[in-house]
Design a protein around this motif. Structure first.
Motif, PDB file in Angstrom:
ATOM      1  N   LEU A  68      16.674  -2.579  36.575  1.00 16.08           N
ATOM      2  CA  LEU A  68      15.566  -3.230  35.888  1.00 16.08           C
ATOM      3  C   LEU A  68      14.817  -4.119  36.875  1.00 16.08           C
ATOM      4  N   SER A  69      13.495  -4.111  36.805  1.00 15.16           N
ATOM      5  CA  SER A  69      12.720  -5.143  37.499  1.00 15.16           C
ATOM      6  C   SER A  69      12.435  -6.244  36.493  1.00 15.16           C
ATOM      7  N   VAL A  70      12.868  -7.443  36.802  1.00 17.59           N
ATOM      8  CA  VAL A  70      12.580  -8.602  35.937  1.00 17.59           C
ATOM      9  C   VAL A  70      11.249  -9.172  36.413  1.00 17.59           C
ATOM     10  N   PHE A  71      10.260  -9.107  35.556  1.00 17.61           N
ATOM     11  CA  PHE A  71       8.895  -9.470  35.966  1.00 17.61           C
ATOM     12  C   PHE A  71       8.690 -10.991  35.959  1.00 17.61           C
ATOM     13  N   ARG A 104      10.793 -14.042  24.511  1.00 13.92           N
ATOM     14  CA  ARG A 104      10.135 -13.306  23.423  1.00 13.92           C
ATOM     15  C   ARG A 104      10.935 -13.430  22.135  1.00 13.92           C
ATOM     16  N   VAL A 164      -0.052  -0.950  26.291  1.00 17.25           N
ATOM     17  CA  VAL A 164      -1.066  -1.861  26.823  1.00 17.25           C
ATOM     18  C   VAL A 164      -1.692  -1.325  28.110  1.00 17.25           C
ATOM     19  N   ARG A 181       4.278  -9.600  35.788  1.00 15.12           N
ATOM     20  CA  ARG A 181       3.422  -8.500  35.352  1.00 15.12           C
ATOM     21  C   ARG A 181       2.091  -9.103  34.895  1.00 15.12           C
ATOM     22  N   VAL A 238      14.407 -12.898  29.090  1.00 15.70           N
ATOM     23  CA  VAL A 238      14.731 -11.585  29.657  1.00 15.70           C
ATOM     24  C   VAL A 238      16.181 -11.573  30.137  1.00 15.70           C
ATOM     25  N   ASN A 288       8.445  -8.754  18.800  1.00 14.93           N
ATOM     26  CA  ASN A 288       8.971  -7.701  19.704  1.00 14.93           C
ATOM     27  C   ASN A 288      10.078  -6.890  19.029  1.00 14.93           C
ATOM     28  N   SER A 317      -0.039  -6.585  15.480  1.00 13.88           N
ATOM     29  CA  SER A 317       0.825  -7.031  16.579  1.00 13.88           C
ATOM     30  C   SER A 317       0.516  -8.476  16.922  1.00 13.88           C
ATOM     31  N   ASP A 360       1.080 -10.967  31.338  1.00 14.45           N
ATOM     32  CA  ASP A 360       2.220 -11.502  30.586  1.00 14.45           C
ATOM     33  C   ASP A 360       2.073 -13.000  30.364  1.00 14.45           C
ATOM     34  N   ASN A 407       7.734   0.975  29.015  1.00 11.91           N
ATOM     35  CA  ASN A 407       6.980  -0.229  29.365  1.00 11.91           C
ATOM     36  C   ASN A 407       7.715  -1.468  28.885  1.00 11.91           C
ATOM     37  N   ASN A 408       8.431  -1.313  27.804  1.00 13.83           N
ATOM     38  CA  ASN A 408       9.027  -2.483  27.152  1.00 13.83           C
ATOM     39  C   ASN A 408      10.446  -2.736  27.666  1.00 13.83           C
ATOM     40  N   LEU A 409      10.859  -3.968  27.516  1.00 22.04           N
ATOM     41  CA  LEU A 409      12.118  -4.413  28.117  1.00 22.04           C
ATOM     42  C   LEU A 409      13.346  -3.660  27.592  1.00 22.04           C
ATOM     43  N   THR A 457       0.214  -9.439  19.643  1.00 19.55           N
ATOM     44  CA  THR A 457      -0.678  -9.386  20.804  1.00 19.55           C
ATOM     45  C   THR A 457      -2.099  -9.818  20.430  1.00 19.55           C
ATOM     46  N   TYR A 502      -5.634  -2.509  23.887  1.00 17.85           N
ATOM     47  CA  TYR A 502      -4.754  -2.270  22.735  1.00 17.85           C
ATOM     48  C   TYR A 502      -4.873  -3.428  21.729  1.00 17.85           C
TER      49      TYR A 502
HETATM   50  C1  UD1 Z   1       4.377  -5.797  24.986  1.00 13.11           C
HETATM   51  C2  UD1 Z   1       2.867  -5.740  24.989  1.00 13.11           C
HETATM   52  C3  UD1 Z   1       2.380  -6.125  23.618  1.00 13.11           C
HETATM   53  C4  UD1 Z   1       3.009  -5.221  22.563  1.00 13.11           C
HETATM   54  C5  UD1 Z   1       4.516  -5.334  22.673  1.00 13.11           C
HETATM   55  C6  UD1 Z   1       5.267  -4.450  21.696  1.00 13.11           C
HETATM   56  C7  UD1 Z   1       2.177  -6.219  27.312  1.00 13.11           C
HETATM   57  C8  UD1 Z   1       1.534  -7.194  28.221  1.00 13.11           C
HETATM   58  N1  UD1 Z   1       2.348  -6.623  26.022  1.00 13.11           N
HETATM   59  O1  UD1 Z   1       4.759  -7.134  24.696  1.00 13.11           O
HETATM   60  O2  UD1 Z   1       0.987  -6.033  23.563  1.00 13.11           O
HETATM   61  O3  UD1 Z   1       2.587  -5.598  21.278  1.00 13.11           O
HETATM   62  O4  UD1 Z   1       4.915  -4.975  23.995  1.00 13.11           O
HETATM   63  O5  UD1 Z   1       5.187  -3.102  22.042  1.00 13.11           O
HETATM   64  O6  UD1 Z   1       2.556  -5.128  27.685  1.00 13.11           O
HETATM   65  N2  UD1 Z   1       9.967  -7.232  31.173  1.00 13.11           N
HETATM   66  C9  UD1 Z   1      10.625  -7.154  32.379  1.00 13.11           C
HETATM   67  N3  UD1 Z   1      10.851  -5.906  32.913  1.00 13.11           N
HETATM   68  C10 UD1 Z   1      10.459  -4.749  32.289  1.00 13.11           C
HETATM   69  C11 UD1 Z   1       9.790  -4.855  31.040  1.00 13.11           C
HETATM   70  C12 UD1 Z   1       9.552  -6.104  30.527  1.00 13.11           C
HETATM   71  O7  UD1 Z   1      10.997  -8.164  32.983  1.00 13.11           O
HETATM   72  O8  UD1 Z   1      10.683  -3.657  32.831  1.00 13.11           O
HETATM   73  C13 UD1 Z   1       9.745  -8.570  30.580  1.00 13.11           C
HETATM   74  C14 UD1 Z   1       8.274  -8.912  30.401  1.00 13.11           C
HETATM   75  O9  UD1 Z   1       7.748  -9.495  31.556  1.00 13.11           O
HETATM   76  C15 UD1 Z   1       8.349  -9.880  29.202  1.00 13.11           C
HETATM   77  C16 UD1 Z   1       9.539  -9.355  28.391  1.00 13.11           C
HETATM   78  O10 UD1 Z   1      10.311  -8.564  29.295  1.00 13.11           O
HETATM   79  O11 UD1 Z   1       8.622 -11.173  29.640  1.00 13.11           O
HETATM   80  C17 UD1 Z   1       9.138  -8.497  27.213  1.00 13.11           C
HETATM   81  O12 UD1 Z   1       8.283  -7.449  27.674  1.00 13.11           O
HETATM   82  P1  UD1 Z   1       7.861  -6.230  26.740  1.00 13.11           P
HETATM   83  O13 UD1 Z   1       9.067  -5.627  26.126  1.00 13.11           O
HETATM   84  O14 UD1 Z   1       6.968  -5.335  27.545  1.00 13.11           O
HETATM   85  O15 UD1 Z   1       7.054  -6.913  25.553  1.00 13.11           O
HETATM   86  P2  UD1 Z   1       5.754  -7.874  25.615  1.00 13.11           P
HETATM   87  O16 UD1 Z   1       5.193  -7.983  26.966  1.00 13.11           O
HETATM   88  O17 UD1 Z   1       6.127  -9.132  24.924  1.00 13.11           O
END
Ligand code: UD1
Length: 338
Positions: free
Chosen positions: A214-217, A230, A86, A291, A268, A178, A124, A294, A197-199, A126, A148
């Protein structure tokens, strides 16, 4: 069926190859390794105990793609190949439109040269944007909020228009929630190139010592513990949804869209706790700012896929975390570990 898989070396693609093989399908993979590794295909070959036909081709290269089509003559295509970050999509919009839109157009045109008129597309959740109501069903309006998401939504529209003009054609759009987890063997899994980028991949890299914390957003969302919620879905469940989808495409014409999720959200902090339990490691974290972009919650209503595809998610949070840990602990540097 003869199934052409674009992006078959990627995270979801590689897991899908295993399920396709287990269901007796013939597979041909096309990938340019832009965000994937040849080692993923080596490992799939080991896991299934048979070679996988593979061509290193960029889907925008029509001539090369036409040669693969003419030789393999697929009955259906599963189209994973695409860009998916994204944040990067906001910085490189033309690249995202080129790969995700021009790539899809090139693929459809190439399919037409051999009369292949069935395709399953990686979309997605999204595409929905901010929820008007939850859980998301397939009738929820689509209003993506990032480049995206626009590319996924546009590609859905292109595919829908294509079936309208080709009554025999069949398109299945899968809107993933997710995806997390890995093959239970721990031999293949998600292997992000840069800082994840993803959790889940981030949490896994903290557990294995590659990242400090980890930073919890955000912890002030309107959710039970204040952190984002999620609908995490195990990648092997997601992979099985593609096997169901090609069966559906073979029996139907027109375009159909399905949410692919569990219907159950986790926060999270619930994910962090579950991962710490599965790995036996502490997951250091700090609360950080929200973030941008979100949403508080995202949960699927998967009932349409349950009913029409005869598919449902089977794996729970424990399997998601245990398999991710098997992959990450066995391959601390991802596929480069080998
Ligand atoms: C993200 C994308 C989405 C994509 C999906 C799958 C964004 C805004 N959305 O979804 O378009 O289809 O991935 O690839 O990027 N989090 C943290 N710390 C981190 C990472 C994430 O706290 O370091 C939190 C986020 O704030 C969210 C949750 O974890 O609440 C899930 O985040 P993430 O895994 O990035 O997925 P999405 O944001 O749902």
């Amino acid at each position: 069926m003869r199934v052409l898989v674009t992006g078959g070396a990627g995270y979801i693609g590689s897991h899908t190859l295993i399920e396709l093989h287990a269901s007796g399908h013939d597979i041909c993979v096309v990938d340019n390794f832009d965000n994937s590794s040849p080692e993923a295909l080596n490992r799939v070959t080991d896991l299934i105990g048979a070679p996988v036909e593979f061509h290193q081709v960029d889907i925008r290269d029509r001539a090369a793609l036409d040669r693969v089509m003419a030789a393999f003559r697929p009955e259906v295509v599963i189209h994973f190949a695409g860009l998916k970050a994204v944040g990067e999509s906001a910085k490189l919009p033309l690249r995202y439109y080129d790969v995700n839109i021009s790539g899809t157009l090139s693929l459809l045109e190439s399919m037409q040269t051999v009369g292949c008129n069935r395709i399953v597309f990686s979309s997605s959740a999204t595409v929905y944007g901010a929820p008007h109501y939850l859980p998301f069903d397939e009738n929820h309006p689509c209003a993506p909020t990032n480049v995206y998401g626009h590319t996924k939504h546009m590609a859905e529209q292109i595919l829908t228009d294509w079936t309208a003009a080709n009554p025999a054609a069949s398109v299945v759009l899968l809107r993933y929630f997710n995806p997390v987890g890995a093959h239970p063997s721990g031999r293949i899994g998600e292997d992000p190139r840069d800082v994840p980028n993803n959790l889940m991949p981030f949490v896994a890299q903290v557990a294995v010592g590659r990242r400090e914390k980890l930073s919890v957003f955000g912890d002030d969302y309107d959710t039970p513990d204040g952190t984002g919620v999620r609908d995490f879905i195990h990648v092997t469940d997601l992979a099985r949804a593609h096997v169901s989808a090609i069966g559906y495409a073979a029996g139907h014409s027109g375009t159909e869209v399905f949410n692919i999720g569990t219907g159950r959200g986790y926060s999270v902090l619930e994910m962090v706790t579950a991962f710490a339990r599965a790995s036996g490691r502490d997951i250091a974290y700090e609360i950080a700012a929200r973030r941008p972009g979100d949403i508080a919650r995202s949960e699927a209503d998967p009932s349409k896929a349950n009913a029409l595809l005869g598919w449902q998610a089977e794996q729970g949070l424990e399997e998601m975390c245990a398999s991710t840990w098997a992959w990450q602990s066995g391959n601390p540097q991802g596929f480069e570990s080998s």
